[in-house]
Design an enzyme around this catalytic site. Structure first.
Site, PDB file in Angstrom:
ATOM      1  N   VAL A  82       2.243  -2.507   2.530  1.00 54.85           N
ATOM      2  CA  VAL A  82       0.864  -2.824   2.325  1.00 54.85           C
ATOM      3  C   VAL A  82       0.371  -4.164   3.464  1.00 54.85           C
ATOM      4  O   VAL A  82       1.213  -5.140   3.212  1.00 54.85           O
ATOM      5  CB  VAL A  82       0.481  -3.079   1.049  1.00 54.85           C
ATOM      6  N   ASN A 135       4.774  -7.502   3.475  1.00 50.84           N
ATOM      7  CA  ASN A 135       3.403  -7.602   3.105  1.00 50.84           C
ATOM      8  C   ASN A 135       2.746  -8.636   3.631  1.00 50.84           C
ATOM      9  O   ASN A 135       1.617  -9.243   3.620  1.00 50.84           O
ATOM     10  CB  ASN A 135       2.991  -7.443   1.687  1.00 50.84           C
ATOM     11  N   GLU A 181      10.740  -3.540  -7.761  1.00 50.90           N
ATOM     12  CA  GLU A 181      11.654  -2.353  -7.362  1.00 50.90           C
ATOM     13  C   GLU A 181      11.334  -0.987  -7.605  1.00 50.90           C
ATOM     14  O   GLU A 181      11.243  -0.643  -8.996  1.00 50.90           O
ATOM     15  CB  GLU A 181      12.894  -2.611  -7.774  1.00 50.90           C
ATOM     16  N   SER A 233       6.363  -4.948  -1.199  1.00 49.05           N
ATOM     17  CA  SER A 233       7.172  -4.004  -0.390  1.00 49.05           C
ATOM     18  C   SER A 233       8.062  -4.798   0.770  1.00 49.05           C
ATOM     19  O   SER A 233       7.574  -5.668   1.163  1.00 49.05           O
ATOM     20  CB  SER A 233       6.408  -2.963   0.361  1.00 49.05           C
ATOM     21  N   HIS A 286       7.203  -1.441  -3.182  1.00 46.42           N
ATOM     22  CA  HIS A 286       7.320  -1.899  -4.559  1.00 46.42           C
ATOM     23  C   HIS A 286       5.682  -1.887  -4.911  1.00 46.42           C
ATOM     24  O   HIS A 286       4.891  -2.078  -4.224  1.00 46.42           O
ATOM     25  CB  HIS A 286       7.398  -3.543  -4.741  1.00 46.42           C
TER      26      HIS A 286
END
Length: 709
Positions: free
Chosen positions: A262, A436, A646, A193, A215
């Site tokens: 995350v 992340n 994506e 992400s 993502h």
């Protein structure tokens, strides 16, 4: 070519023998009434990309419309997930779900979900019920559209909605079954992400800008995203969430927006127990397990139901599990006394100022995820959010492993406050980012540092190449226009090539092998973009996988390893030029074996393919420093397709009126026959975005249909 199918524990297996008599069976934990129809609650306007724009007469009506919309676009996934969260998936669909049911029941997910539902405010209970009623109403109005083998779960209730959210947040993200039981965690290692917030001081227009770009895996599951626009009295939210959730997790309104990535926060601990005398050792004494017995049903191939008894043991740490390697572990999860994660997300989306938003964040009900925020007033924030246990000692690696459970010295009882957690608010740099990685380079030069926090908060590094590329795409430009913002988001530049390719080319220049010289010429001419017509991108990727194995993370072959003193400039260089050339020769052999030539265009092999849509791909592995992350799956019939990357994208400028572009890469629906299963892949292939239709007037100009609620 990919058909959208379930991933992991949600695979549709063994459904063929399900008897029709169960088609209308109601769950004992759900409301026993039929789906309610309340006329005049509002309507859903469906745009030409299958995005629902819900207009409700009150708050509960908005939730009702959102539930209806999710059932229409993703009903099979949503209802299946609710069956799993009940701990009755094996009863519905067979023994392949027995392990999931044991995990749900052993961790008290169904019972705790009921308690959490009852602990919600009266209004939010109405909202949860209304969301469930929307799902039931869709099924009642469209019999057979949800697979009858899945519809056995219906009707669903607000308790089911809460149970799914509880399972997802606490027992998939924070404490996945696989981590406790010693198996590979689905999606681990593929976090991808991206999040940006740019303050007015760095914006060419003087307006704040926000990128939301999570993502997750592409096969449909609890990871699948759904885009929606929610409107009601005092309610305006646009964004996306994971299917089955009744609130947006990625959201903007007229005043502000937020996104998630995350993080590495550890909200759960696996304690290794020492067994003795029918109990376990703790502080020099043998303590007995607390035990209770429950049961669940497993559907057999002939349609009959077998009842399995389940004895649940608990230690002072939590529920106890025996692993395949013989170890006995107890699981302790933070936040099981905090029932309001969904309500916090709703209130975050309702915020109209940073003060309101921060007051909501302080509740610490959302158990994990980085949160990045931006608003029209010019405020930006990054927060390493989560419910983090306090520990007297030990770093992240220690607490991520199997922790000794025979002493009270390791048994945590408290969690950190909002003030304790790493965060950046309105930094002088004028921008923040996260991909992340640990929080330390949320902006650069750094304003938060590893040394000032307990070592179990996050690892000290290294900073991934994708994170470094993310930082450079913001830090290297004094001012960014909205068009710049969009262009940088779509970047397919390969940072790893900048770091090592000059040394590789120099080392290989004098090699007499003509194939090596052909490869050198390709690499020298390459613009380092991973796009469809590139004839060198596959060659570099193949070599890079040898140079930096373990998903492009190994630093062993770099001349300069990653340095905390230069976190976005290292690693770099080639340590052993001769070895690098040998790897190039091996890459040439591999290219010819797999692709037939060393100069195959990237998009001939890498395809965006769902159902009958099959288009040239672009983007690549994030750990090679590509911001536009696509994790390509294994080669099959000469092609490969994404397994992760994506998914949802939104780029918002808080101007008047708001500018917003975005994409749901794999389409906004997964139901069989929907025209929106793959209708956005062309944008992905072309590296373009859609305008997000934020106002009713815009929606009316791009209208596909209406649904009265």
């Amino acid at each position: 070519m990919r058909k959208r199918t379930f991933l992991g524990a949600s695979l549709f297996l063994g459904l063929g023998g399900l008897p029709a008599v169960l088609a209308g069976a109601a769950d004992a934990t759900t409301a026993k009434t039929k789906a309610k129809t309340v006329h005049g609650r509002g309507e859903i306007l469906w745009d030409t990309y299958g995005v629902p724009h819900v207009y409700g007469k009150d708050e509960a009506s908005v939730f009702h419309g959102f539930g209806y919309a999710q059932a229409q676009n993703h009903g099979d996934i949503v209802v299946h997930l609710y069956g799993e969260a009940r701990g009755r998936a094996a009863e519905y669909w067979g023994p392949q779900f027995a392990a999931s049911d044991r995990w749900m029941l052993s961790n008290d997910v169904p019972a705790r979900a009921l308690a959490w539902y009852k602990a919600s405010t009266p209004q939010f209970r109405k909202d949860l019920d209304a969301f469930a009623e929307g799902i039931n109403a869709y099924n009642a109005a469209n019999p057979g559209k949800i697979d009858p083998k899945i519809a056995v779960v219906l009707p669903v209730s607000g308790v089911d909605v809460m149970a799914h959210a509880h399972r997802l947040m606490n027992f998939i993200y924070v404490a996945p079954m696989e981590r406790t039981m010693g198996a590979p965690v689905p999606g681990a290692g593929n976090n991808g992400s991206n999040a940006w917030a740019v303050a007015p001081s760095r914006s060419a227009s003087g307006n704040t800008m926000l990128l939301a770009n999570p993502h997750l895996p592409w096969p449909t599951s609890y990871f699948t995203y759904f885009e929606a626009d929610l409107n009601g009295p005092g309610i305006k939210m646009y964004g996306a969430t994971q299917v089955g959730l009744p609130v947006l997790r990625f959201c903007f309104n007229d005043h502000m927006g937020f996104t998630n990535t995350v993080n590495s926060m550890l909200g759960a601990t696996n304690y290794e127990l020492k067994l003795s005398g029918g109990g376990y050792l703790f502080d020099g004494k043998v303590l007995p397990f607390k035990t209770r017995t429950t049961s669940f049903k497993i559907r057999q191939p002939d349609g009959s139901l077998k009842t399995e008894s389940l004895e649940i043991r608990e230690s002072v740490h939590g529920p106890v599990f025996t692993r395949a390697d013989g170890k006995t572990l107890a699981l302790r999860v933070a936040g099981l006394d905090r029932p309001d994660g969904l309500k916090q997300y709703w209130d975050m989306g309702m915020s109209k100022s940073f003060a309101e938003f921060e007051a909501t964040l302080r509740r610490l009900q959302v158990p994990t995820f980085n949160i990045v925020y931006a608003d029209k007033a010019g405020h930006i924030q990054y927060m390493d959010n989560g419910i983090l246990p306090k520990h007297p000692k030990g770093d992240l690696a220690f607490w991520r492993g199997d922790v000794p459970g025979d002493t009270s010295e390791t048994l945590w009882t408290e969690v950190h406050s909002y003030e304790d957690l790493p965060k950046v608010i309105d930094p002088p740099t004028g921008w923040i980012q996260n991909t992340n990685d640990p929080p330390w380079v949320a902006t650069y030069p750094q304003v938060i540092h590893y040394e000032t926090y307990p070592p179990y908060v996050a690892p000290p590094g290294p900073e991934s190449l994708r994170s470094q590329q993310s930082a450079h795409l913001l830090a290297d430009y004094k001012k960014l226009s909205y068009d710049d913002f969009v262009a940088h988001k779509l970047s397919t530049h390969t940072l790893m090539a900048d770091r090592v390719l000059p040394d590789l080319v120099a080392a290989a220049q004098g090699d007499p092998d003509p194939e090596v010289q052909a490869a050198v010429n390709l690499l020298k001419a390459w613009d380092r973009e991973t796009v469809a017509d590139s004839k060198a991108a596959l060659l570099f990727e193949t070599w890079a996988n040898l140079f930096s194995p373990n998903n492009f993370t190994s630093l062993a072959n770099y001349k300069v390893k990653w340095l905390a003193a230069d976190p976005i400039g290292t690693p770099k260089g080639v340590a052993d030029p001769a070895k690098a050339v040998a790897m190039l020769k091996a890459a040439i052999v591999e290219m010819k074996q797999k692709y037939g030539a060393i100069d195959r265009p990237f998009g001939e092999v890498s395809r965006f393919a769902i159902d009958k849509v099959d288009l040239p791909g672009n983007g690549g592995f994030g750990n090679t420093g590509i911001f536009r992350t696509i994790t390509w799956g294994p080669l099959k019939d000469g092609k490969r397709i994404p397994v992760h990357g994506e998914t949802w994208v939104s780029l918002v400028e808080f101007s008047t009126p708001i500018k917003a572009k975005g994409l749901m890469s794999y389409g906004n629906a997964s139901q069989p026959g929907s025209p929106h299963r793959a209708d956005q892949l062309k944008h992905l292939s072309d590296k373009t975005l859609r305008t997000l239709w934020f106002t009713r007037a815009q929606v009316e100009q791009h209208l596909e249909g209406r649904t009265a609620l």
